[in-house]
Design a protein around this motif. Structure first.
Motif, PDB file in Angstrom:
ATOM      1  N   PHE A 207      38.012  38.911  26.905  1.00  0.00           N
ATOM      2  CA  PHE A 207      37.606  39.391  28.179  1.00  0.00           C
ATOM      3  C   PHE A 207      38.389  40.305  28.931  1.00  0.00           C
ATOM      4  CE2 PHE A 207      38.401  38.402  32.835  1.00  0.00           C
ATOM      5  CZ  PHE A 207      37.156  38.636  33.390  1.00  0.00           C
ATOM      6  N   THR A 210      38.461  43.754  27.355  1.00  0.00           N
ATOM      7  CA  THR A 210      36.963  44.526  27.518  1.00  0.00           C
ATOM      8  C   THR A 210      36.279  44.757  28.605  1.00  0.00           C
ATOM      9  OG1 THR A 210      36.352  42.868  25.557  1.00  0.00           O
ATOM     10  CG2 THR A 210      34.593  43.498  26.532  1.00  0.00           C
ATOM     11  N   SER A 211      36.809  43.889  29.928  1.00  0.00           N
ATOM     12  CA  SER A 211      36.335  44.012  31.193  1.00  0.00           C
ATOM     13  C   SER A 211      37.011  45.539  31.507  1.00  0.00           C
ATOM     14  CB  SER A 211      36.679  42.848  32.019  1.00  0.00           C
ATOM     15  OG  SER A 211      37.969  42.811  31.955  1.00  0.00           O
ATOM     16  N   CYS A 216      31.080  46.122  33.416  1.00  0.00           N
ATOM     17  CA  CYS A 216      30.095  45.127  33.257  1.00  0.00           C
ATOM     18  C   CYS A 216      28.655  45.644  33.761  1.00  0.00           C
ATOM     19  CB  CYS A 216      30.365  44.045  34.243  1.00  0.00           C
ATOM     20  SG  CYS A 216      29.204  42.561  34.234  1.00  0.00           S
ATOM     21  N   GLU A 222      27.666  44.317  28.925  1.00  0.00           N
ATOM     22  CA  GLU A 222      27.983  43.150  29.567  1.00  0.00           C
ATOM     23  C   GLU A 222      28.179  42.064  28.287  1.00  0.00           C
ATOM     24  OE1 GLU A 222      26.642  40.115  33.111  1.00  0.00           O
ATOM     25  OE2 GLU A 222      25.264  41.445  32.328  1.00  0.00           O
ATOM     26  N   VAL A 226      32.488  38.549  29.928  1.00  0.00           N
ATOM     27  CA  VAL A 226      32.479  39.274  30.982  1.00  0.00           C
ATOM     28  C   VAL A 226      30.938  38.723  32.039  1.00  0.00           C
ATOM     29  CG1 VAL A 226      31.786  41.462  32.138  1.00  0.00           C
ATOM     30  CG2 VAL A 226      33.261  41.302  30.121  1.00  0.00           C
ATOM     31  N   TYR A 229      32.284  35.258  33.763  1.00  0.00           N
ATOM     32  CA  TYR A 229      33.050  35.610  35.024  1.00  0.00           C
ATOM     33  C   TYR A 229      32.131  36.025  36.160  1.00  0.00           C
ATOM     34  CZ  TYR A 229      36.467  37.684  38.066  1.00  0.00           C
ATOM     35  OH  TYR A 229      37.194  37.838  39.095  1.00  0.00           O
TER      36      TYR A 229
END
Length: 270
Positions: A207, A210-211, A216, A222, A226, A229
């Motif tokens: 997460f 990547t985020s 996103c 996405e 992600v 969250y």
């Protein structure tokens, strides 16, 4: 019952109690997730384009990471397992760093490196190659945090091969490639498969990095984590729960396969 037996029984009861408390806690957490939704609601969410898109993107990127981790990671595992050289401890420490670093820190470093003003990003922009906020960026972020799991697992598997087998291969004038293909690969196949599954599970659940790198963007970058969250923070608890359950099932099934199919140590000929 004598004093020694009583002490042993008391010790076993304490261990059993602590074990029960911990696994009860784990089960309660999982049940809380399952109890949040109904089968009808779960099926409704799974069929939605948004959920399907997040699952598909996560599978695409994580499987790409598995492919890259194998071809980039195996030579590294081979080198660290069988070769002695100056700086080996440094390389081994660097290998551990992505595992212990907070994923957000890893993501920030990748963002700085790959952005248009970064050392690598600026050079790539000249060739019109964009990595930030793309699937390729997701793959790089997941590869950074997940590949060390494959490398460390395979390194340990290679290092466990009896040295007399490798020496016998060298005595018979077998080439390094022949030894690799016909001796090392077959003897550490369980370690390879275990490393690949662990890498896939880690990439799938990534997460933080990547985020930071991919953001996103719905139906573009996405991933499942992600999306969980974002949905949870915006009030879409039903969607977040459905995606979380899919991720939990994926992780549990493949970890169970690792434990049952590849859990035993490799057997080597005498």
């Amino acid at each position: 019952m004598n004093t020694k037996d009583a002490q042993a029984l008391g010790f076993d009861l304490v261990v059993a109690l602590i074990t029960s408390i911990f696994f009860t806690f784990v089960v309660c957490v999982l049940l809380a997730l399952v109890a949040t939704t109904s089968l009808h609601e779960f099926w409704f969410q799974v069929r939605s384009p948004q959920v399907f898109s997040t699952v598909w993107i996560s599978l695409q990127t994580s499987l790409a990471v598995v492919f890259l981790a194998f071809f980039l990671g195996f030579p590294i595992a081979y080198l660290l397992a069988l070769k002695d050289f100056k700086g080996k401890v440094l390389l081994d420490t660097l290998l551990d760093l992505p595992i212990v670093m907070p994923p957000l820190v890893s993501g920030l470093a990748l963002l700085i490196l790959l952005s248009g003003e970064g050392l690598v990003g600026g050079w790539l922009n000249r060739w019109h190659i964009d990595l930030i906020f793309t699937k390729k960026g997701i793959v790089l972020a997941q590869l950074f945090v997940a590949a060390p799991f494959f490398i460390k697992t395979v390194r340990e598997s290679i290092a466990a091969i009896p040295k007399n087998l490798l020496a016998a291969s060298a005595t018979l004038n077998a080439s390094s490639m022949f030894t690799l293909v016909h001796l090392i690969f077959p003897l550490c196949k369980k370690g390879i498969w275990t490393g690949l599954v662990m890498t896939w599970a880690r990439a799938l659940g990534e997460f933080g990095a990547t985020s930071m790198v991919a953001g996103c963007i719905p139906q573009q970058t996405e991933t499942m984590t992600v999306s969980i969250y974002m949905q949870a923070m915006s009030g879409g608890l039903e969607t977040a729960t459905a995606i979380a359950l899919i991720l939990m099932v994926f992780s549990f099934v493949f970890l169970l396969i690792v434990k049952t199919r590849f859990g035993q140590k490799d057997e080597y000929p005498a």
